[in-house]
Design a protein around this motif. Sequence first.
Motif, short mmCIF file in Angstrom:
data_model
loop_
_atom_site.label_atom_id
_atom_site.label_comp_id
_atom_site.label_asym_id
_atom_site.label_seq_id
_atom_site.Cartn_x
_atom_site.Cartn_y
_atom_site.Cartn_z
N GLY A 1 46.86 42.36 36.12
CA GLY A 1 45.43 42.57 36.35
C GLY A 1 44.64 41.28 36.32
N PHE A 2 44.90 40.45 35.32
CA PHE A 2 44.23 39.15 35.23
C PHE A 2 44.51 38.33 36.50
CE2 PHE A 2 44.04 34.66 34.21
CZ PHE A 2 42.87 34.55 33.49
N SER A 3 45.77 38.29 36.92
CA SER A 3 46.16 37.53 38.10
C SER A 3 45.49 38.07 39.36
CB SER A 3 47.68 37.56 38.27
OG SER A 3 48.32 37.06 37.12
N MET A 4 45.45 39.38 39.50
CA MET A 4 44.81 40.00 40.67
C MET A 4 43.33 39.64 40.72
SD MET A 4 46.50 43.78 40.70
CE MET A 4 45.62 44.30 42.17
N ALA A 5 42.68 39.66 39.57
CA ALA A 5 41.25 39.32 39.54
C ALA A 5 41.02 37.87 39.93
CB ALA A 5 40.68 39.61 38.15
N LYS A 6 41.94 36.98 39.53
CA LYS A 6 41.82 35.57 39.91
C LYS A 6 41.99 35.40 41.42
CE LYS A 6 41.29 32.52 37.35
NZ LYS A 6 40.03 31.92 36.90
N LEU A 7 42.69 36.34 42.06
CA LEU A 7 42.90 36.30 43.51
C LEU A 7 41.81 37.04 44.28
CD1 LEU A 7 46.75 37.05 43.54
CD2 LEU A 7 45.64 34.81 43.84
N THR A 8 40.86 37.63 43.57
CA THR A 8 39.83 38.47 44.18
C THR A 8 38.45 37.88 43.90
OG1 THR A 8 41.23 40.41 43.84
CG2 THR A 8 38.89 40.81 44.28
N HIS B 1 36.70 56.22 35.28
CA HIS B 1 35.88 56.49 36.46
C HIS B 1 36.34 55.72 37.68
CE1 HIS B 1 33.07 57.92 33.26
NE2 HIS B 1 33.10 58.94 34.08
N GLY B 2 36.91 54.54 37.47
CA GLY B 2 37.54 53.79 38.55
C GLY B 2 36.62 53.33 39.66
N GLN B 3 35.33 53.20 39.39
CA GLN B 3 34.37 52.84 40.44
C GLN B 3 34.18 51.34 40.60
OE1 GLN B 3 33.11 55.26 42.51
NE2 GLN B 3 34.60 56.45 41.36
N SER B 4 34.24 50.59 39.53
CA SER B 4 33.98 49.15 39.62
C SER B 4 35.18 48.44 40.24
CB SER B 4 33.70 48.57 38.23
OG SER B 4 34.87 48.58 37.44
N LEU B 5 34.93 47.26 40.78
CA LEU B 5 36.01 46.45 41.33
C LEU B 5 37.06 46.18 40.26
CD1 LEU B 5 37.34 44.63 43.46
CD2 LEU B 5 35.76 42.80 42.75
N ALA C 1 42.41 47.11 37.88
CA ALA C 1 43.21 47.54 36.73
C ALA C 1 44.12 48.71 37.11
CB ALA C 1 42.31 47.92 35.56
N HIS C 2 43.59 49.65 37.87
CA HIS C 2 44.42 50.77 38.34
C HIS C 2 45.57 50.26 39.22
CE1 HIS C 2 42.57 54.53 36.97
NE2 HIS C 2 41.43 53.87 36.98
N ASP C 3 45.26 49.32 40.09
CA ASP C 3 46.31 48.77 40.95
C ASP C 3 47.34 47.99 40.13
OD1 ASP C 3 45.15 49.91 43.16
OD2 ASP C 3 44.80 48.02 44.23
N LEU D 1 47.47 52.76 45.52
CA LEU D 1 46.83 51.44 45.51
C LEU D 1 45.47 51.52 46.20
CD1 LEU D 1 49.94 49.23 46.32
CD2 LEU D 1 48.75 49.42 44.11
N GLN D 2 44.48 50.85 45.59
CA GLN D 2 43.10 50.96 46.07
C GLN D 2 42.56 49.68 46.69
OE1 GLN D 2 40.57 52.60 42.94
NE2 GLN D 2 42.39 53.38 41.94
N THR D 3 43.16 48.55 46.40
CA THR D 3 42.59 47.27 46.82
C THR D 3 43.50 46.57 47.82
OG1 THR D 3 43.65 45.98 45.07
CG2 THR D 3 41.50 46.99 44.55
#
Length: 197
Positions: free
Chosen positions: A52-59, A122-126, A131-133, A165-167
Amino acid sequence: MDSHVSDSDLKRVIHFFFEIGMLKKTPRSGFQFLGSGNESVADHTFRVAVIGFSMAKLTEGADPFKVAGLCLFHDVPEARTGDLNYLNKRYVDIHEREAIRDLTESLPFAEDMLELLGEYEHGQSLEAQLAHDADQLDLILELKQQSDLGNRYALEWVRFARKRLQTGVGRELAEHILATDFNAWWFEGHDHWWERS
């Protein structure tokens, strides 16, 4: 230590630490159906947080520390409920909200935990979507490893995880995971590691 923290608050926090330790002993239950592999909820949570941390750094625009926090707490209720797989959930009523309420009610940082767990649910925020992904990518990584080790059923499970997967970054990482041998990180291109001098 801050003087505003009472001894009773510290005791509740220590109890929470011991309870969270139960996740190290709580097996992920889906592996019994896969027929190979095993891990604890804590094992899973650790890699989910790193993913999750890594994905956020890529987003662009994502807060990596918030994503890591969402990932760290996403399965905390399983310290009380255990890990129930998709088949179990068809027949067992899980009182996760009650578990969360009871687990957090006496903690001095209960509101912060409830906010993170609510945002994840709720899964609404980026950040929640990432995190779900991350949760699904950890499963895909494990399934790819089991497939590479010879479990012919593992890749059948991947298609369901990919659908969740959502993103864009999650879908792209999944494609690369599936095209990569699980041993490649240490074996590919490292012949010099094996040569004696």
